[in-house]
Design a protein around this motif. Structure first.
Motif, mmCIF file in Angstrom:
data_model
loop_
_atom_site.group_PDB
_atom_site.id
_atom_site.type_symbol
_atom_site.label_atom_id
_atom_site.label_comp_id
_atom_site.label_asym_id
_atom_site.label_seq_id
_atom_site.Cartn_x
_atom_site.Cartn_y
_atom_site.Cartn_z
ATOM 1 N N ILE A 6 0.852 -1.189 0.000
ATOM 2 C CA ILE A 6 0.000 0.000 0.000
ATOM 3 C C ILE A 6 0.889 1.242 0.000
ATOM 4 N N GLY A 7 0.678 2.112 -0.987
ATOM 5 C CA GLY A 7 1.564 3.256 -1.181
ATOM 6 C C GLY A 7 2.750 2.876 -2.043
ATOM 7 N N ALA A 8 2.487 2.035 -3.050
ATOM 8 C CA ALA A 8 3.561 1.355 -3.781
ATOM 9 C C ALA A 8 4.222 2.172 -4.875
ATOM 10 N N SER A 9 3.682 3.312 -5.223
ATOM 11 C CA SER A 9 4.124 3.978 -6.448
ATOM 12 C C SER A 9 5.324 4.901 -6.276
ATOM 13 N N LYS A 10 5.690 5.235 -5.014
ATOM 14 C CA LYS A 10 6.767 6.208 -4.798
ATOM 15 C C LYS A 10 7.595 5.805 -3.584
ATOM 16 N N GLY A 24 11.033 -12.818 -5.424
ATOM 17 C CA GLY A 24 10.213 -13.881 -5.982
ATOM 18 C C GLY A 24 8.744 -13.841 -5.624
ATOM 19 N N TYR A 25 8.294 -12.788 -4.955
ATOM 20 C CA TYR A 25 6.890 -12.688 -4.574
ATOM 21 C C TYR A 25 6.032 -12.152 -5.719
ATOM 22 N N GLU A 26 4.775 -12.526 -5.718
ATOM 23 C CA GLU A 26 3.784 -11.828 -6.529
ATOM 24 C C GLU A 26 3.379 -10.577 -5.769
ATOM 25 N N VAL A 27 3.269 -9.473 -6.472
ATOM 26 C CA VAL A 27 3.032 -8.192 -5.802
ATOM 27 C C VAL A 27 1.820 -7.496 -6.417
ATOM 28 N N ARG A 28 0.927 -7.063 -5.544
ATOM 29 C CA ARG A 28 -0.148 -6.160 -5.962
ATOM 30 C C ARG A 28 0.224 -4.774 -5.448
ATOM 31 N N ALA A 29 0.507 -3.873 -6.360
ATOM 32 C CA ALA A 29 0.941 -2.520 -6.028
ATOM 33 C C ALA A 29 -0.287 -1.614 -5.981
ATOM 34 N N PHE A 30 -0.622 -1.127 -4.781
ATOM 35 C CA PHE A 30 -1.833 -0.348 -4.555
ATOM 36 C C PHE A 30 -1.456 1.099 -4.231
ATOM 37 N N ALA A 31 -1.972 2.016 -5.013
ATOM 38 C CA ALA A 31 -1.736 3.442 -4.790
ATOM 39 C C ALA A 31 -2.681 4.225 -5.680
ATOM 40 N N ARG A 32 -2.900 5.475 -5.334
ATOM 41 C CA ARG A 32 -3.759 6.303 -6.195
ATOM 42 C C ARG A 32 -3.143 6.464 -7.579
ATOM 43 N N SER A 33 -1.807 6.469 -7.640
ATOM 44 C CA SER A 33 -1.126 6.636 -8.925
ATOM 45 C C SER A 33 -0.498 5.337 -9.425
ATOM 46 N N ALA A 34 -1.044 4.208 -9.023
ATOM 47 C CA ALA A 34 -0.464 2.914 -9.404
ATOM 48 C C ALA A 34 -0.401 2.732 -10.920
ATOM 49 N N SER A 40 7.704 -2.717 -14.553
ATOM 50 C CA SER A 40 6.970 -3.765 -15.253
ATOM 51 C C SER A 40 7.546 -5.121 -14.897
ATOM 52 N N ASP A 41 6.664 -6.084 -14.603
ATOM 53 C CA ASP A 41 7.089 -7.439 -14.267
ATOM 54 C C ASP A 41 5.872 -8.355 -14.408
ATOM 55 N N PRO A 42 6.040 -9.570 -14.879
ATOM 56 C CA PRO A 42 4.893 -10.484 -15.017
ATOM 57 C C PRO A 42 4.193 -10.770 -13.684
ATOM 58 N N ARG A 43 4.924 -10.603 -12.578
ATOM 59 C CA ARG A 43 4.340 -10.901 -11.266
ATOM 60 C C ARG A 43 3.829 -9.645 -10.560
ATOM 61 N N LEU A 44 3.782 -8.536 -11.288
ATOM 62 C CA LEU A 44 3.320 -7.271 -10.723
ATOM 63 C C LEU A 44 1.935 -6.916 -11.229
ATOM 64 N N GLU A 45 1.027 -6.665 -10.303
ATOM 65 C CA GLU A 45 -0.317 -6.183 -10.626
ATOM 66 C C GLU A 45 -0.465 -4.772 -10.067
ATOM 67 N N LYS A 46 -0.809 -3.829 -10.905
ATOM 68 C CA LYS A 46 -0.971 -2.442 -10.486
ATOM 69 C C LYS A 46 -2.457 -2.174 -10.244
#
Length: 210
Positions: A6-10, A24-34, A40-46
């Motif tokens: 949470i707050g992943a964009s900066k 090696g983790y899957e990451v969900r990047a949560f932010a207003r500006s996500a 960019s990464d196959p395991r990254l969800e914005k």
């Protein structure tokens, strides 16, 4: 494992997202500006969203194993009352409880909670003038986390710098050893990611410095 940041964009959030992907983790990047993140990464969800909105946070928690909260405010926000940290934490704690997600790792800072007593005498007045409003709210944030019933760890970094991860940064658990100091965002991110599965600092709030 899938990690919600949470707050992943900066700042520390972006550094933590990078470190979690490298680990090696899957990451969900949560932010207003996500959506604007260039990473960019196959395991990254914005996932764009607002951490003070219950519905947004509950949606972000779907199929998540742990949460790392790295919220921050801009310099311009320091001159007015700050409520973001406590407001968002109330929402995050309630949503994690509702979704049965137990592991919460959160960044506050040296000077929050009981670490404020360790600020040097000459630093106390300027610290309060510049950062007091934000750190009063970080203290409220810490109190909410400690009362949450979650499996929490709080990280309190010193003065943040850009630059590479240090292999020698210090994790100061004993209040007698607490002090201010510099530390890179990459080093803080390294500590945060290690806490996803490491329980050494469960229910602890260490200070991080180089």
């Amino acid at each position: 494992m899938k990690i919600l940041i949470i707050g992943a964009s900066k700042g520390i959030g972006l550094a933590t997202t990078t470190a979690a992907l490298a680990a090696g983790y899957e990451v969900r990047a949560f932010a207003r500006s996500a959506a604007d993140m260039t990473l960019s990464d196959p395991r990254l969800e914005k996932m764009p969203g607002d951490a003070t909105h219950q519905q947004d946070v509950e949606a972000a928690l779907a199929d998540v194993d742990a949460v790392i909260a790295t919220l921050g405010v801009g310099l311009g926000d320091l001159i007015k009352p700050v409520h973001l940290f406590s407001d968002a934490t109330r929402v995050i704690v309630a949503a994690m409880t509702e979704k049965s997600v137990k592991r919460l790792v959160c960044v506050t800072g040296f000077g929050a909670g009981d670490s404020r007593a360790s600020i040097g005498v000459l630093q106390r007045v300027p610290f309060q003038i510049v950062f007091g409003r934000a750190y009063d709210d970080k203290t409220r944030q810490e109190d909410l986390i400690k009362q949450s019933g979650l499996d929490w760890t709080i990280a309190r970094p010193g003065v943040l710098l850009n630059g590479p991860k240090s292999s020698h940064y210090k994790v100061l658990r004993d209040p007698a050893s607490w002090r201010n100091g510099i530390i890179s965002r990459a080093s803080v991110a390294d500590f945060l990611v290690k806490q996803i599965e490491d329980r050494t600092y469960l229910h602890a709030a260490p200070v991080l410095v180089n």
